[in-house]
Each structure stands twice: as structure tokens, then as C-alpha cells.
Design a protein around this motif. Structure first.
Motif, mmCIF file in Angstrom:
data_model
loop_
_atom_site.group_PDB
_atom_site.id
_atom_site.type_symbol
_atom_site.label_atom_id
_atom_site.label_comp_id
_atom_site.label_asym_id
_atom_site.label_seq_id
_atom_site.Cartn_x
_atom_site.Cartn_y
_atom_site.Cartn_z
ATOM 1 N N LEU A 282 35.078 54.318 43.395
ATOM 2 C CA LEU A 282 36.510 54.404 43.639
ATOM 3 C C LEU A 282 37.007 54.610 42.274
ATOM 4 C CD1 LEU A 282 37.053 50.802 45.478
ATOM 5 C CD2 LEU A 282 36.552 53.199 46.426
ATOM 6 N N SER A 283 37.999 55.221 42.414
ATOM 7 C CA SER A 283 38.981 55.650 41.109
ATOM 8 C C SER A 283 40.326 55.514 41.371
ATOM 9 C CB SER A 283 38.777 57.307 40.933
ATOM 10 O OG SER A 283 39.267 57.687 39.540
ATOM 11 N N CYS A 284 41.145 54.960 40.231
ATOM 12 C CA CYS A 284 42.184 54.848 40.208
ATOM 13 C C CYS A 284 43.017 55.605 38.856
ATOM 14 C CB CYS A 284 42.334 53.320 39.845
ATOM 15 S SG CYS A 284 44.193 52.759 39.790
ATOM 16 N N ALA A 285 43.863 56.522 39.371
ATOM 17 C CA ALA A 285 44.668 56.994 38.246
ATOM 18 C C ALA A 285 46.081 56.557 38.053
ATOM 19 C CB ALA A 285 44.891 58.665 39.009
ATOM 20 N N THR B 280 46.661 50.808 26.649
ATOM 21 C CA THR B 280 47.131 49.659 26.240
ATOM 22 C C THR B 280 47.015 48.326 27.186
ATOM 23 O OG1 THR B 280 49.609 49.886 26.489
ATOM 24 C CG2 THR B 280 48.499 50.766 24.424
ATOM 25 N N TYR B 281 46.809 48.915 28.338
ATOM 26 C CA TYR B 281 46.733 47.740 29.478
ATOM 27 C C TYR B 281 45.300 47.334 30.050
ATOM 28 C CZ TYR B 281 51.687 48.342 30.071
ATOM 29 O OH TYR B 281 53.023 48.314 29.926
ATOM 30 N N ASN B 282 45.169 46.205 30.086
ATOM 31 C CA ASN B 282 44.044 45.772 30.840
ATOM 32 C C ASN B 282 43.978 46.108 32.319
ATOM 33 O OD1 ASN B 282 42.700 44.501 28.506
ATOM 34 N ND2 ASN B 282 43.479 42.394 28.900
ATOM 35 N N MET B 283 42.957 46.534 33.018
ATOM 36 C CA MET B 283 42.962 47.071 34.156
ATOM 37 C C MET B 283 41.887 46.184 35.240
ATOM 38 S SD MET B 283 45.328 49.549 34.502
ATOM 39 C CE MET B 283 45.006 50.095 35.987
ATOM 40 N N ALA B 284 42.326 46.083 36.487
ATOM 41 C CA ALA B 284 41.354 45.341 37.406
ATOM 42 C C ALA B 284 41.368 46.085 38.717
ATOM 43 C CB ALA B 284 41.938 44.059 37.570
ATOM 44 N N TRP B 285 40.279 45.643 39.456
ATOM 45 C CA TRP B 285 39.990 45.801 41.152
ATOM 46 C C TRP B 285 40.269 44.673 41.605
ATOM 47 C CZ3 TRP B 285 40.313 50.604 43.186
ATOM 48 C CH2 TRP B 285 40.147 51.521 42.519
ATOM 49 N N PHE B 286 40.910 44.666 42.745
ATOM 50 C CA PHE B 286 41.053 43.220 43.716
ATOM 51 C C PHE B 286 40.494 44.000 44.789
ATOM 52 C CE2 PHE B 286 42.843 39.593 41.542
ATOM 53 C CZ PHE B 286 43.166 40.105 40.293
ATOM 54 N N ARG B 287 40.036 42.975 45.880
ATOM 55 C CA ARG B 287 40.079 43.604 47.395
ATOM 56 C C ARG B 287 40.613 42.473 48.170
ATOM 57 N NH1 ARG B 287 33.261 43.049 47.468
ATOM 58 N NH2 ARG B 287 33.229 40.902 47.499
ATOM 59 N N GLN B 288 40.876 43.035 49.325
ATOM 60 C CA GLN B 288 41.548 41.991 50.523
ATOM 61 C C GLN B 288 40.744 42.493 51.866
ATOM 62 O OE1 GLN B 288 45.647 41.693 50.633
ATOM 63 N NE2 GLN B 288 45.458 39.522 51.554
ATOM 64 N N ALA C 177 45.013 54.802 43.957
ATOM 65 C CA ALA C 177 43.504 54.641 44.145
ATOM 66 C C ALA C 177 42.932 55.601 45.076
ATOM 67 C CB ALA C 177 43.175 53.211 44.564
ATOM 68 N N SER C 178 41.527 55.882 45.044
ATOM 69 C CA SER C 178 41.092 56.802 45.832
ATOM 70 C C SER C 178 39.632 56.710 46.038
ATOM 71 C CB SER C 178 41.278 58.400 45.516
ATOM 72 O OG SER C 178 40.908 58.565 44.190
ATOM 73 N N LYS D 154 41.540 60.423 30.427
ATOM 74 C CA LYS D 154 42.209 60.761 31.752
ATOM 75 C C LYS D 154 42.949 59.746 32.409
ATOM 76 C CE LYS D 154 37.694 63.357 32.542
ATOM 77 N NZ LYS D 154 36.620 63.379 33.639
ATOM 78 N N ASN D 155 43.266 58.829 31.824
ATOM 79 C CA ASN D 155 44.005 57.587 32.521
ATOM 80 C C ASN D 155 43.441 57.152 33.805
ATOM 81 O OD1 ASN D 155 45.533 58.008 30.255
ATOM 82 N ND2 ASN D 155 47.361 58.509 31.394
ATOM 83 N N THR D 156 42.282 56.918 33.849
ATOM 84 C CA THR D 156 41.599 56.580 35.240
ATOM 85 C C THR D 156 40.792 55.271 34.712
ATOM 86 O OG1 THR D 156 39.760 58.218 34.883
ATOM 87 C CG2 THR D 156 41.339 58.669 36.211
ATOM 88 N N VAL D 157 40.553 54.381 35.962
ATOM 89 C CA VAL D 157 39.740 53.132 36.068
ATOM 90 C C VAL D 157 38.889 53.373 37.201
ATOM 91 C CG1 VAL D 157 41.540 51.642 36.818
ATOM 92 C CG2 VAL D 157 39.302 50.771 35.868
#
Length: 127
Positions: A19-22, A30-38, A5-6, A76-79
Motif C-alpha cells: 500500500l502507498s499513501c501520498a 515533520t509528521y509521524n505517520m501511521a496505517w490503521f485498518r477497519q 491511499a492506493s 516523495k512525500n509517501t508512506v
């Protein structure tokens, strides 16, 4: 599966960050993706999720609906997480995550469904 993540940083209330996640080491599309925070002293909280075929759906936590937008690029394989109208309560470490199994049929906010996690990126919103 490796997730990086960046894009975090310091922003004033009302501002925007993206925000971006590579992802690597998997068939990303093929994968569901998500963002969480803490936030400090709090449990990790669901922010948003997107289906493995991005056009098939997104899902948001109540606290970010209408302000945040999740999107993915399966070439690009990013979310990404576009965060608008930021508030001080958005201050947290943000993590991207991938579900444990490919071709998930239903988006979920349950942390246990996500087996792969990035290292987190800090977002700080000042008032």
C-alpha cells in the motif's frame, strides 16, 4: 493535509501487497505517520506507525509484527505499507493517517492522536 491511499486489492492467503499513501498540503517530513485498518463490524485498529524521521523508529500492532513493514520517503512525500504473508483476517479497509502535530516525540497507536486521514483502500485476502 490531504492523504491519498492506493494499492489495495484481492490477494490469496500467503501473498503480498504494498500500500502507498501520498501526502500533500503539509510539511510531510515533520509528521509521524501511521496505517490503521477497519474490518466490517469492527473498530478501527492500529497497524503500524513511523517517526517523522523514518530512521528514528517504527511501531507495529501485535497482529502484524514480523509480516508488515512501514516505510516512508520524505522526498516523495509517501508512506508505504509492505504486507507479506497475508491472512484472511487482514481483510479490511486500510487508512493512512498523520498525527495532528508535527515533530511528535513518541509513536502511538491511539486514534485520537491522528488528525488527518486518507480515504481508505480495500484489502481482501481469500483463504
Amino acid at each position: 493535509v490531504q492523504l491519498q491511499a492506493s494499492g489495495g486489492g484481492l490477494m490469496q492467503a500467503g501473498g503480498s501487497l504494498r500500500l502507498s499513501c501520498a501526502a500533500s498540503g503539509c510539511s510531510f517530513n515533520t509528521y509521524n505517520m501511521a496505517w490503521f485498518r477497519q474490518a466490517p463490524g469492527k473498530e478501527r485498529e492500529f497497524v503500524a506507525a513511523v517517526k517523522w524521521r523514518g530512521s528514528r523508529g517504527t511501531y507495529y500492532g501485535d497482529s502484524v509484527k514480523g509480516r508488515f513493514t512501514i516505510s516512508r520517503d520524505n522526498i516523495k512525500n509517501t508512506v508505504d505499507l509492505q504486507m507479506n504473508d497475508l491472512k484472511p483476517e487482514d481483510t479490511a479497509v486500510y487508512y493512512c493517517a498523520a498525527e495532528g502535530r508535527p515533530f511528535g516525540t513518541v509513536l502511538t497507536e491511539q486514534r485520537v492522536a491522528y488528525a488527518y486521514w486518507g480515504q481508505g483502500t480495500q484489502v481482501t485476502v481469500s483463504s
